[in-house]
Scaffold this motif. Sequence first.
Motif, PDB file in Angstrom:
ATOM      1  N   GLY A  33       0.789  -1.230   0.000  1.00  0.00           N
ATOM      2  CA  GLY A  33       0.000   0.000   0.000  1.00  0.00           C
ATOM      3  C   GLY A  33       0.820   1.278   0.000  1.00  0.00           C
ATOM      4  O   GLY A  33       0.534   2.198  -0.771  1.00  0.00           O
ATOM      5  N   VAL A  34       1.849   1.355   0.856  1.00  0.00           N
ATOM      6  CA  VAL A  34       2.579   2.619   1.012  1.00  0.00           C
ATOM      7  C   VAL A  34       4.080   2.475   0.776  1.00  0.00           C
ATOM      8  O   VAL A  34       4.814   3.448   0.882  1.00  0.00           O
ATOM      9  N   GLY A  35       4.542   1.247   0.514  1.00  0.00           N
ATOM     10  CA  GLY A  35       5.965   1.034   0.287  1.00  0.00           C
ATOM     11  C   GLY A  35       6.658   0.449   1.502  1.00  0.00           C
ATOM     12  O   GLY A  35       6.025   0.207   2.543  1.00  0.00           O
ATOM     13  N   PRO A  36       7.972   0.216   1.426  1.00  0.00           N
ATOM     14  CA  PRO A  36       8.715  -0.430   2.518  1.00  0.00           C
ATOM     15  C   PRO A  36       8.580   0.252   3.866  1.00  0.00           C
ATOM     16  O   PRO A  36       8.596  -0.415   4.905  1.00  0.00           O
ATOM     17  N   VAL A  37       8.432   1.599   3.874  1.00  0.00           N
ATOM     18  CA  VAL A  37       8.351   2.291   5.165  1.00  0.00           C
ATOM     19  C   VAL A  37       7.158   1.813   5.980  1.00  0.00           C
ATOM     20  O   VAL A  37       7.167   1.862   7.219  1.00  0.00           O
ATOM     21  N   GLY A  38       6.114   1.294   5.310  1.00  0.00           N
ATOM     22  CA  GLY A  38       4.951   0.780   6.021  1.00  0.00           C
ATOM     23  C   GLY A  38       5.311  -0.371   6.943  1.00  0.00           C
ATOM     24  O   GLY A  38       4.740  -0.520   8.033  1.00  0.00           O
ATOM     25  N   ALA A  39       6.264  -1.210   6.526  1.00  0.00           N
ATOM     26  CA  ALA A  39       6.671  -2.339   7.359  1.00  0.00           C
ATOM     27  C   ALA A  39       7.354  -1.855   8.641  1.00  0.00           C
ATOM     28  O   ALA A  39       7.155  -2.432   9.714  1.00  0.00           O
ATOM     29  N   TYR A  40       8.139  -0.778   8.525  1.00  0.00           N
ATOM     30  CA  TYR A  40       8.813  -0.249   9.716  1.00  0.00           C
ATOM     31  C   TYR A  40       7.811   0.388  10.672  1.00  0.00           C
ATOM     32  O   TYR A  40       7.954   0.279  11.894  1.00  0.00           O
ATOM     33  N   TRP A  41       6.778   1.020  10.119  1.00  0.00           N
ATOM     34  CA  TRP A  41       5.699   1.526  10.960  1.00  0.00           C
ATOM     35  C   TRP A  41       5.004   0.381  11.689  1.00  0.00           C
ATOM     36  O   TRP A  41       4.681   0.491  12.877  1.00  0.00           O
ATOM     37  N   ALA A  42       4.770  -0.707  10.968  1.00  0.00           N
ATOM     38  CA  ALA A  42       4.133  -1.873  11.600  1.00  0.00           C
ATOM     39  C   ALA A  42       4.989  -2.397  12.742  1.00  0.00           C
ATOM     40  O   ALA A  42       4.489  -2.699  13.836  1.00  0.00           O
ATOM     41  N   GLY A  43       6.305  -2.526  12.496  1.00  0.00           N
ATOM     42  CA  GLY A  43       7.202  -2.990  13.544  1.00  0.00           C
ATOM     43  C   GLY A  43       7.200  -2.058  14.743  1.00  0.00           C
ATOM     44  O   GLY A  43       7.204  -2.500  15.902  1.00  0.00           O
ATOM     45  N   ALA A  44       7.195  -0.752  14.482  1.00  0.00           N
ATOM     46  CA  ALA A  44       7.184   0.231  15.575  1.00  0.00           C
ATOM     47  C   ALA A  44       5.905   0.120  16.397  1.00  0.00           C
ATOM     48  O   ALA A  44       5.928   0.227  17.631  1.00  0.00           O
ATOM     49  N   ILE A  45       4.775  -0.121  15.730  1.00  0.00           N
ATOM     50  CA  ILE A  45       3.500  -0.246  16.444  1.00  0.00           C
ATOM     51  C   ILE A  45       3.492  -1.505  17.305  1.00  0.00           C
ATOM     52  O   ILE A  45       3.082  -1.474  18.481  1.00  0.00           O
ATOM     53  N   PHE A  46       3.928  -2.640  16.752  1.00  0.00           N
ATOM     54  CA  PHE A  46       4.013  -3.871  17.541  1.00  0.00           C
ATOM     55  C   PHE A  46       4.872  -3.651  18.783  1.00  0.00           C
ATOM     56  O   PHE A  46       4.500  -4.042  19.900  1.00  0.00           O
ATOM     57  N   ALA A  47       6.048  -3.034  18.598  1.00  0.00           N
ATOM     58  CA  ALA A  47       6.971  -2.835  19.717  1.00  0.00           C
ATOM     59  C   ALA A  47       6.404  -1.858  20.739  1.00  0.00           C
ATOM     60  O   ALA A  47       6.538  -2.068  21.958  1.00  0.00           O
ATOM     61  N   THR A  48       5.762  -0.801  20.267  1.00  0.00           N
ATOM     62  CA  THR A  48       5.190   0.186  21.190  1.00  0.00           C
ATOM     63  C   THR A  48       4.066  -0.424  22.011  1.00  0.00           C
ATOM     64  O   THR A  48       3.955  -0.177  23.225  1.00  0.00           O
ATOM     65  N   VAL A  49       3.226  -1.223  21.374  1.00  0.00           N
ATOM     66  CA  VAL A  49       2.158  -1.918  22.112  1.00  0.00           C
ATOM     67  C   VAL A  49       2.780  -2.853  23.157  1.00  0.00           C
ATOM     68  O   VAL A  49       2.269  -2.989  24.275  1.00  0.00           O
ATOM     69  N   GLY A  50       3.907  -3.477  22.807  1.00  0.00           N
ATOM     70  CA  GLY A  50       4.593  -4.327  23.773  1.00  0.00           C
ATOM     71  C   GLY A  50       5.040  -3.553  25.000  1.00  0.00           C
ATOM     72  O   GLY A  50       4.912  -4.040  26.136  1.00  0.00           O
ATOM     73  N   VAL A  51       5.583  -2.355  24.786  1.00  0.00           N
ATOM     74  CA  VAL A  51       5.988  -1.509  25.917  1.00  0.00           C
ATOM     75  C   VAL A  51       4.770  -1.146  26.761  1.00  0.00           C
ATOM     76  O   VAL A  51       4.818  -1.184  28.004  1.00  0.00           O
ATOM     77  N   ILE A  52       3.655  -0.806  26.113  1.00  0.00           N
ATOM     78  CA  ILE A  52       2.430  -0.440  26.840  1.00  0.00           C
ATOM     79  C   ILE A  52       1.932  -1.608  27.676  1.00  0.00           C
ATOM     80  O   ILE A  52       1.567  -1.443  28.851  1.00  0.00           O
ATOM     81  N   VAL A  53       1.919  -2.807  27.092  1.00  0.00           N
ATOM     82  CA  VAL A  53       1.469  -3.990  27.829  1.00  0.00           C
ATOM     83  C   VAL A  53       2.381  -4.254  29.023  1.00  0.00           C
ATOM     84  O   VAL A  53       1.914  -4.496  30.144  1.00  0.00           O
ATOM     85  N   ALA A  54       3.689  -4.202  28.796  1.00  0.00           N
ATOM     86  CA  ALA A  54       4.636  -4.467  29.880  1.00  0.00           C
ATOM     87  C   ALA A  54       4.557  -3.420  30.987  1.00  0.00           C
ATOM     88  O   ALA A  54       4.798  -3.728  32.163  1.00  0.00           O
ATOM     89  N   THR A  55       4.194  -2.189  30.624  1.00  0.00           N
ATOM     90  CA  THR A  55       4.101  -1.110  31.610  1.00  0.00           C
ATOM     91  C   THR A  55       2.792  -1.177  32.390  1.00  0.00           C
ATOM     92  O   THR A  55       2.775  -1.097  33.624  1.00  0.00           O
ATOM     93  N   THR A  56       1.683  -1.328  31.671  1.00  0.00           N
ATOM     94  CA  THR A  56       0.378  -1.336  32.347  1.00  0.00           C
ATOM     95  C   THR A  56       0.156  -2.613  33.160  1.00  0.00           C
ATOM     96  O   THR A  56      -0.593  -2.588  34.144  1.00  0.00           O
ATOM     97  N   CYS A  57       0.812  -3.696  32.774  1.00  0.00           N
ATOM     98  CA  CYS A  57       0.648  -4.977  33.484  1.00  0.00           C
ATOM     99  C   CYS A  57       1.860  -5.281  34.355  1.00  0.00           C
ATOM    100  O   CYS A  57       2.131  -6.451  34.647  1.00  0.00           O
ATOM    101  N   VAL A  58       2.579  -4.247  34.776  1.00  0.00           N
ATOM    102  CA  VAL A  58       3.833  -4.457  35.484  1.00  0.00           C
ATOM    103  C   VAL A  58       3.641  -5.276  36.757  1.00  0.00           C
ATOM    104  O   VAL A  58       4.520  -6.065  37.147  1.00  0.00           O
ATOM    105  N   ARG A  59       2.485  -5.149  37.406  1.00  0.00           N
ATOM    106  CA  ARG A  59       2.254  -5.925  38.630  1.00  0.00           C
ATOM    107  C   ARG A  59       2.088  -7.418  38.349  1.00  0.00           C
ATOM    108  O   ARG A  59       2.187  -8.242  39.264  1.00  0.00           O
ATOM    109  N   GLY A  60       1.837  -7.751  37.080  1.00  0.00           N
ATOM    110  CA  GLY A  60       1.712  -9.156  36.728  1.00  0.00           C
ATOM    111  C   GLY A  60       3.051  -9.842  36.517  1.00  0.00           C
ATOM    112  O   GLY A  60       3.108 -11.076  36.446  1.00  0.00           O
ATOM    113  N   PHE A  61       4.118  -9.054  36.415  1.00  0.00           N
ATOM    114  CA  PHE A  61       5.457  -9.626  36.248  1.00  0.00           C
ATOM    115  C   PHE A  61       6.072  -9.878  37.623  1.00  0.00           C
ATOM    116  O   PHE A  61       6.028  -9.005  38.486  1.00  0.00           O
TER     117      PHE A  61
END
Length: 401
Positions: A352-380
Amino acid sequence: MAGYRDLLRTPGVGRIIAAQLTARFPNGMTSLAILLHVEQVTGSYGAAGIVLAAASVGQAVSGPVTSRWMGVWGIRRVLTLTTTVCAAAVLILALVPMGLPGYIVFGLLAGLSTPPVQSAVRTIYPKLVTSRQLTPLFSLDASLQEIIWIFAPVVITIVATQVGTVTGLLLIVVFLVGGGAWLIASPEVGRVRIPRSRRAFGRVLARPVVLLATITGFLLIGACAAIEAGVVATFGHGGLEAGLVLAIFSVGSLAGGLSFGHIPIGRWAMARRFAIVAVGITATIFSLSFWWLSASLFVAGIGIAPALAVMFAMTSASVKFSETAEAYGWISTGQLIGAAAGSAVAGFLIDGVGPVGAYWAGAIFATVGVIVATTCVRGFPDLRGRDVSPIPDTEPVTTIT
């Protein structure tokens, strides 16, 4: 490094690490080999993609199942059975001409019978070392597996393109049988007996720690898969630059795992390590030049093996010994689904938008991972100063009153 040298001097540790890396080497070869072989035979990348999807589905389904079998029939029996069936399926894919339905069936069978090596060795590790050494051992394991992802794709690409795809698949069989036999014959594998789990299949996922490890593994590997697709799209399938950038990505992970393996794991460890991955991946969207991507992904890689080590250690410390193999099986399944999701999302965005779209996808996956690890910190769990060995299984004791 002195700590790792002492760890490798522990009886059995070096042998098990070397044997399991050899047995798992096909993990970095099989997908690419099947893709190249089926495309060459059928003349269609679409057909090859379907066969590869069948193999991936088989792997995702079988992980928790075959891992749980080890508590019923024993590690050696399950590894022997799965290695034999998987090697036979790959052999048939290589040597028997067939139509697309046949390739799909045997691709699925190869995936379903993938030996549960990771679950086996991570269940064995707590029986080889002291509790103080277990966290560094998980980190060392997560780091050294990057050797597979650095060299295996290069080896199979050279063999498949320069010699032939049939030879490439036969090479996989050699590693499957040779590495599997080495691991199965190791004395440590025979000495460890996993108790039969008394809980229903899948119930281990109800443990918050296992669920968090599965979710964060899904997001971490999803981010990596999206980045891999983006790098290939940026430089092309035949570009030397793509292989070099991905190798640097893996070298960063290897360096991070070896550097941070001794650091105690607190509740915020996952969030901090995931944040390193997110920062490095997010930086890639600003430039797609070779040097910028290499530097950014080296930084991102520094957090990958340490994050994986957190997943392994917190799982080990939070479940009964009889449940560890199945728990690791579910984590592996989450990572496989993450790889498929990351590749699929990246593929659509590249179109759809070229190779940069894949890097955006990777950034979103990783950012969501940080959010999950931060908001669920008491579960670790806070593993600082704690024994990270699995919880012992206990039996009812009859007492006379």
